[in-house]
Design a protein around this motif. Structure first.
Motif, PDB file in Angstrom:
ATOM      1  N   LEU A   3       0.328   5.488  -9.592  1.00  0.00           N
ATOM      2  CA  LEU A   3       0.217   3.731  -9.831  1.00  0.00           C
ATOM      3  C   LEU A   3       0.569   2.844  -8.858  1.00  0.00           C
ATOM      4  O   LEU A   3       1.878   3.557  -8.583  1.00  0.00           O
ATOM      5  CB  LEU A   3       0.228   3.993 -11.068  1.00  0.00           C
ATOM      6  N   LEU A   4       0.295   1.687  -8.542  1.00  0.00           N
ATOM      7  CA  LEU A   4       0.663   1.243  -7.389  1.00  0.00           C
ATOM      8  C   LEU A   4       0.658  -0.886  -8.151  1.00  0.00           C
ATOM      9  O   LEU A   4      -0.085  -0.625  -8.779  1.00  0.00           O
ATOM     10  CB  LEU A   4       0.119   1.002  -6.156  1.00  0.00           C
ATOM     11  N   LYS A  19      -0.888   5.071   6.029  1.00  0.00           N
ATOM     12  CA  LYS A  19      -1.318   4.513   5.412  1.00  0.00           C
ATOM     13  C   LYS A  19      -0.995   3.844   4.863  1.00  0.00           C
ATOM     14  O   LYS A  19      -0.065   2.565   4.310  1.00  0.00           O
ATOM     15  CB  LYS A  19      -2.353   3.762   6.469  1.00  0.00           C
ATOM     16  N   LYS A  20      -0.766   4.313   2.859  1.00  0.00           N
ATOM     17  CA  LYS A  20      -0.705   3.879   2.302  1.00  0.00           C
ATOM     18  C   LYS A  20       1.217   4.290   2.001  1.00  0.00           C
ATOM     19  O   LYS A  20       1.806   3.456   1.290  1.00  0.00           O
ATOM     20  CB  LYS A  20      -1.242   4.857   1.072  1.00  0.00           C
ATOM     21  N   LYS A  21       1.273   5.060   2.585  1.00  0.00           N
ATOM     22  CA  LYS A  21       3.470   5.226   2.219  1.00  0.00           C
ATOM     23  C   LYS A  21       4.161   4.097   3.018  1.00  0.00           C
ATOM     24  O   LYS A  21       5.128   4.150   1.697  1.00  0.00           O
ATOM     25  CB  LYS A  21       3.762   6.479   3.218  1.00  0.00           C
ATOM     26  N   LYS A  26       7.557  -0.024  -1.279  1.00  0.00           N
ATOM     27  CA  LYS A  26       7.877  -1.205  -0.719  1.00  0.00           C
ATOM     28  C   LYS A  26       7.695  -1.683  -3.040  1.00  0.00           C
ATOM     29  O   LYS A  26       8.396  -2.215  -3.811  1.00  0.00           O
ATOM     30  CB  LYS A  26       7.165  -1.658  -0.854  1.00  0.00           C
ATOM     31  N   SER A  27       7.037  -0.199  -3.756  1.00  0.00           N
ATOM     32  CA  SER A  27       7.083  -0.107  -5.168  1.00  0.00           C
ATOM     33  C   SER A  27       8.432  -0.143  -5.850  1.00  0.00           C
ATOM     34  O   SER A  27       9.337   0.132  -5.139  1.00  0.00           O
ATOM     35  CB  SER A  27       6.839   0.936  -5.880  1.00  0.00           C
ATOM     36  N   THR A  32       7.506   6.011  -7.844  1.00  0.00           N
ATOM     37  CA  THR A  32       5.855   5.853  -6.616  1.00  0.00           C
ATOM     38  C   THR A  32       7.037   5.645  -5.735  1.00  0.00           C
ATOM     39  O   THR A  32       6.604   6.528  -4.963  1.00  0.00           O
ATOM     40  CB  THR A  32       5.849   4.567  -7.017  1.00  0.00           C
ATOM     41  N   ARG A  33       8.193   5.166  -5.857  1.00  0.00           N
ATOM     42  CA  ARG A  33       8.627   5.557  -4.343  1.00  0.00           C
ATOM     43  C   ARG A  33       9.525   7.080  -3.810  1.00  0.00           C
ATOM     44  O   ARG A  33       9.340   7.277  -2.551  1.00  0.00           O
ATOM     45  CB  ARG A  33      10.297   5.206  -4.245  1.00  0.00           C
TER      46      ARG A  33
END
Length: 88
Positions: A3-4, A19-21, A26-27, A32-33
């Motif tokens: 989840l973000l 591209k999401k990495k 930044k989470s 998530t990080r």
């Protein structure tokens, strides 16, 4: 795989994992990080201890998703240990 937070999710959109990495990094949520990198913090800290049960991922294949799922299930079972109770 995770989840973000809403603002980060808007930027990440439906892009590919590569591209999401940077957005995962930044989470505000360590789980998530940790998808892209584990961050050691001190000795015997909660982060260091959880890192022993986590791993970062380079890719996002079906196998990686299943591996992360299994890893998070094991982590959840470890964190929320329960015992059966007699309800008779």
């Amino acid at each position: 795989m995770t989840l973000l937070e809403k603002p980060i999710n808007i930027v990440a959109s439906n892009g590919f994992f590569e591209k999401k990495k940077p957005e995962y990094a930044k989470s505000g949520h360590y789980l998530t990080r940790s998808i892209v990198a584990l961050s050691p913090v001190g000795r015997n800290s909660s982060i260091t201890r959880i890192n022993e049960k986590l791993q970062a991922f380079e890719n996002c294949s079906a196998t990686d998703i299943e591996q992360r799922r299994d890893m998070l299930i094991a982590l959840g079972k470890d964190v929320w240990r329960t015992s059966p109770i007699d309800v008779s």
